[in-house]
Motif scaffolding. Structure first.
Motif, PDB file in Angstrom:
ATOM      1  N   LYS A  88       0.826  -1.205   0.000  1.00 58.27           N
ATOM      2  CA  LYS A  88       0.000   0.000   0.000  1.00 58.27           C
ATOM      3  C   LYS A  88       0.865   1.262   0.000  1.00 58.27           C
ATOM      4  O   LYS A  88       2.011   1.236   0.455  1.00 58.27           O
ATOM      5  CB  LYS A  88      -0.917   0.012   1.228  1.00 58.27           C
ATOM      6  N   GLY A 104       3.109   3.128  -3.267  1.00 55.53           N
ATOM      7  CA  GLY A 104       2.924   1.702  -3.054  1.00 55.53           C
ATOM      8  C   GLY A 104       3.872   0.868  -3.910  1.00 55.53           C
ATOM      9  O   GLY A 104       4.853   1.370  -4.479  1.00 55.53           O
ATOM     10  N   ASN A 106       3.949  -2.668  -6.789  1.00 53.03           N
ATOM     11  CA  ASN A 106       3.118  -3.537  -7.612  1.00 53.03           C
ATOM     12  C   ASN A 106       3.187  -4.969  -7.079  1.00 53.03           C
ATOM     13  O   ASN A 106       3.804  -5.239  -6.043  1.00 53.03           O
ATOM     14  CB  ASN A 106       3.503  -3.447  -9.085  1.00 53.03           C
ATOM     15  N   THR A 107       2.597  -5.897  -7.784  1.00 48.98           N
ATOM     16  CA  THR A 107       2.464  -7.264  -7.262  1.00 48.98           C
ATOM     17  C   THR A 107       3.792  -7.985  -7.130  1.00 48.98           C
ATOM     18  O   THR A 107       3.888  -8.962  -6.367  1.00 48.98           O
ATOM     19  CB  THR A 107       1.541  -8.073  -8.185  1.00 48.98           C
ATOM     20  N   ASN A 281      -2.019  -3.121 -14.947  1.00 49.78           N
ATOM     21  CA  ASN A 281      -2.659  -3.216 -13.632  1.00 49.78           C
ATOM     22  C   ASN A 281      -4.172  -3.068 -13.688  1.00 49.78           C
ATOM     23  O   ASN A 281      -4.809  -2.815 -12.658  1.00 49.78           O
ATOM     24  CB  ASN A 281      -2.081  -2.152 -12.692  1.00 49.78           C
ATOM     25  N   THR A 287      -8.770  -4.683  -6.256  1.00 53.22           N
ATOM     26  CA  THR A 287      -8.003  -5.066  -5.066  1.00 53.22           C
ATOM     27  C   THR A 287      -6.914  -4.062  -4.716  1.00 53.22           C
ATOM     28  O   THR A 287      -6.647  -3.810  -3.540  1.00 53.22           O
ATOM     29  CB  THR A 287      -7.363  -6.447  -5.288  1.00 53.22           C
ATOM     30  N   ARG A 288      -6.250  -3.486  -5.717  1.00 47.12           N
ATOM     31  CA  ARG A 288      -5.193  -2.493  -5.487  1.00 47.12           C
ATOM     32  C   ARG A 288      -5.430  -1.282  -6.406  1.00 47.12           C
ATOM     33  O   ARG A 288      -4.725  -1.085  -7.392  1.00 47.12           O
ATOM     34  CB  ARG A 288      -3.818  -3.093  -5.786  1.00 47.12           C
TER      35      ARG A 288
END
Length: 384
Positions: A88, A104, A106-107, A281, A287-288
């Protein structure tokens, strides 16, 4: 032996000491460029937008660095880092703090602030390269078509029509699929070669009008070459249209690059652009959401700022943008005289003659430097 001089031929005398005399535009040597700049400064949204655009792009460049010169941000857009805080954003407004990952992660753990800044820099210089290349080609094609007319005009305009008929996004997709993986610079160069049609048509229309003017005929009689007439005489008179059209093309280039990158035909990984970040994204929107919103916000900001600047340039280069502002004053000498091209206090309820003489008491007429007497001085029989 003295020769009598007709009093009617004597030069006009200066205003009396009691009159109001302000230097005219000719006396002060105000150029057309300076008047255009003043009109642009009077357009507050355009000035604010230009300043904000410079600050936003400058901030992104300073964060990522230029070539071998590193930026001030500690992470780079390619580094894989351990995910902290659940990925986050760590940015807080009060008390203000960037934190370790302000936008934040990324995955896979890459710092999203570094990626967004890199994407902002890439998208910015892509749109400027597209605008510059498109403007150069459009000016040359439009100038040749409008000046020579005949078969030259027919050939160049048919080529222009062919390019216009094919949607830009389709041409961009073909170009992007071929050179998108070679880097944003080559992508911008090739896209610039298909983005010139609008400017070409505008320049052609201006040249068709200006080529019939007296100063062009005078240049031909003086023996000036066609190239000199086109680029030294006609083009400077059409520069306002060119600059405004180029600004709008730059704004459209932001959306074009974003669309191509979103579809996978623009900038390719491992490099990034704002459109590529949104494309990568879009599935994380629920979700994000910060992975989607940060690049989306910067795309909107860039487009709006460039469009506001273009709006200000359009008003600045429009010779019809002349304003007359009135404000009240308390006192003014009864023998005040308005000199052509000046700002002077005119008494309230005064009768102002065509020659500029004011009679009675109290309103100020702020006259722009570039207006003529008949544009501001009321009819002698009217109250002003």
């Amino acid at each position: 032996m003295s020769i009598p001089i007709d009093p009617a031929l004597e030069p006009p005398t200066a205003p009396s000491d009691g009159g109001v005399h302000v230097q005219t535009a000719d006396e002060r040597g105000v150029s057309q460029g300076r008047l255009t700049f003043r009109r642009f400064l009077a357009h507050k949204p355009a000035v604010v937008s230009a300043i904000l655009f410079i600050l936003v792009v400058g901030f992104a460049v300073s964060a990522t660095g230029i070539g071998p010169i590193p930026g001030w941000w500690i992470w780079n857009y390619e580094q894989l880092l351990p995910i902290t805080n659940g990925g986050k954003p760590t940015l807080t407004l009060w008390p203000f703090s960037l934190g370790e990952h302000p936008f934040g992660q990324n995955t896979v753990g890459k710092d999203y602030f570094a990626m967004t800044m890199r994407g902002l820099v890439n998208s910015s210089y892509i749109m400027f390269v597209i605008g510059i290349i498109g403007a150069i080609i459009g000016i040359v094609v439009g100038a040749l078509a409008g000046y020579y007319r005949g078969w030259v005009d027919s050939v160049l305009m048919r080529i222009t029509d062919v390019v216009i008929v094919i949607p830009v996004i389709v041409i961009g997709a073909v170009v992007g699929s071929a050179v998108g993986g070679l880097g944003p610079v080559l992508l911008a160069l090739f896209l610039g070669f298909v983005a010139w049609t609008g400017i070409a048509r505008l320049v052609r229309a201006e040249f068709l009008t200006l080529r019939e003017r007296e100063f062009v005929e005078a240049a031909r009689v003086a023996g000036a070459s066609d190239a000199r007439i086109i680029f030294k005489h006609i083009l400077p008179n059409a520069i306002g249209v060119v600059i405004v059209a180029t600004t709008l093309l730059i704004a459209a280039a932001v959306i074009l690059e974003t669309s191509l990158s979103f579809l996978g035909y623009g900038v390719r990984s491992p490099d990034v652009s704002l459109g590529l970040l949104i494309s990568a994204n879009e599935s994380a929107f629920q979700t994000r959401p910060w992975l989607f919103w940060w690049p989306a916000v910067f795309i909107v900001v860039l487009s709006l700022l460039v469009n506001f600047v273009g709006d200000g340039l359009r008003d600045a280069f429009d010779p019809r943008q002349k304003r007359v502002i009135f404000r009240k004053v308390k006192e003014l000498p009864e023998d005040a005289v308005i000199v052509a091209g000046t700002t002077a206090d005119v008494p309230e309820g005064a009768l102002v003659t065509a020659g500029g003489a004011a009679v009675v008491e109290g309103v100020t007429s702020d006259r722009p430097d570039d207006v003529l007497d008949d544009e501001i001085a009321p009819d002698p029989d009217r109250r002003g």
